[in-house]
Write an enzyme that holds these catalytic residues in place. Structure first.
Site, PDB file in Angstrom:
ATOM      1  N   LYS A 171      -7.570   1.280  -2.813  1.00  0.00           N
ATOM      2  CA  LYS A 171      -7.014   0.761  -1.551  1.00  0.00           C
ATOM      3  C   LYS A 171      -6.939   1.862  -0.496  1.00  0.00           C
ATOM      4  O   LYS A 171      -7.241   1.633   0.684  1.00  0.00           O
ATOM      5  CB  LYS A 171      -5.626   0.172  -1.795  1.00  0.00           C
ATOM      6  CG  LYS A 171      -4.945  -0.379  -0.524  1.00  0.00           C
ATOM      7  CD  LYS A 171      -5.761  -1.492   0.116  1.00  0.00           C
ATOM      8  CE  LYS A 171      -5.191  -1.931   1.476  1.00  0.00           C
ATOM      9  NZ  LYS A 171      -3.914  -2.624   1.371  1.00  0.00           N
ATOM     10  N   THR A 229       0.859  -1.175   0.000  1.00  0.00           N
ATOM     11  CA  THR A 229       0.000   0.000   0.000  1.00  0.00           C
ATOM     12  C   THR A 229       0.897   1.228   0.000  1.00  0.00           C
ATOM     13  O   THR A 229       1.576   1.512   0.986  1.00  0.00           O
ATOM     14  CB  THR A 229      -0.935   0.007   1.214  1.00  0.00           C
ATOM     15  OG1 THR A 229      -1.734  -1.178   1.204  1.00  0.00           O
ATOM     16  CG2 THR A 229      -1.847   1.226   1.172  1.00  0.00           C
TER      17      THR A 229
END
Length: 292
Positions: free
Chosen positions: A171, A96
């Site tokens: 995300k 991420t």
């Protein structure tokens, strides 16, 4: 069999790397701490001395590291994977990272002849070990098809959001909403405790109520019980993801993202006091200690 270089053996990466072994791939590992890979080496994985070493002759390089800085280091640093990865290698970023970083890595690695797949994941460590993650892909459609054989071992669902960077956009949205929910839950439960409510009844009501998202349902049990063993996601990581999301929001929204900023501030406090503990311990920051 195809050769996969896997870089980053944290809570999620360890299980993901194991899935490639389960699927019969030739797997080369690199992580800052070799100890985290010893059991995978015992199962047949090869150990590399650096990300650069791991990428030699790999058909795909998969990274699962903490943040932009770590991602840049393992791809483009002095001993980064891009130095030895051959043209046509599929570069799969499961970490991420920020939106800007994902797009920059796409440009940099594509310019070096690599096929970049922006592919952060959702799911807990047990889903990673079982190959049941959801993969949030940002890539050219043809590139994604080329990468699919290297994605299916780790994910049961692939959601293609569009070009490079779009997987990371979703995300960050996902993890920002999680941050808001968990921070709000901690405050709500703390209010209930301090007001003297029956916490078993509060928990039952939350679980059955309209606010019971999977995130709330899971953390409410742990917060009420003060059971934070087996941390799955730390305060420091959630703070990082929420901060990346706020930066993205500030570039896209007309007004300042006030709710998102409040979540970042809550996690900044948690990061300062308990960075590597489970994020659910946030309740201990907002609830007064129980008196004897």
């Amino acid at each position: 069999m195809p050769r996969v270089a896997f870089i980053g053996l944290g809570r999620m990466g360890h299980g993901m790397a194991g899935r490639y072994l389960d699927a019969g791939f030739t797997v080369t590992l690199w992580n800052r701490s070799k100890a985290k890979g010893e059991d995978l080496i015992a199962r047949g994985a090869h150990w590399a001395t650096s990300a650069e070493d791991a990428a030699i002759d790999a058909n795909a390089v998969v990274t699962m590291v903490a943040d932009d800085e770590a991602s840049r280091a393992v791809w483009l640093g002095p001993k980064g994977a891009a130095k030895t990865a051959k043209a046509g290698t599929i570069a799969i970023e499961c970490s991420t990272v920020s939106h800007d970083h994902a797009r920059e890595m796409g440009r940099e690695l594509n310019a070096r002849g690599l096929i970049y797949i922006d592919c952060p994941v959702t799911g807990l460590p047990d889903a990673a070990a079982a190959g049941k993650l959801t993969l949030l892909a940002g890539a050219d459609a043809a590139d994604l098809e080329r990468a699919r054989p290297y994605l299916t071992p780790i994910g049961s669902t692939i959601r293609h959001f569009g070009p490079v960077g779009s997987g990371t956009v979703y995300k960050l949205i996902n993890n920002l909403m999680g941050a808001i929910q968990i921070a709000g839950l901690a405050e709500g439960l703390a209010i209930a405790e301090q007001a003297g409510l029956d916490m078993n009844l509060v928990l039952e009501s939350i679980q059955a109520g309209v606010a019971a998202s999977p995130q709330v349902a899971r953390h409410s049990k742990r917060m009420v019980a003060r059971d934070f063993s087996g941390a799955t996601f730390t305060a420091a990581l959630r703070h990082k993801d929420a901060a990346y999301a706020v930066k993205l929001a500030e570039s896209l929204l007309a007004d300042k993202p006030l709710v998102a900023r409040a979540a970042v501030e809550a996690y900044a406090q948690a990061k300062a006091k308990m960075p590597d503990d489970d994020e659910g311990r946030m309740i201990e920051l907002v609830s007064r200690p129980k008196t004897p």
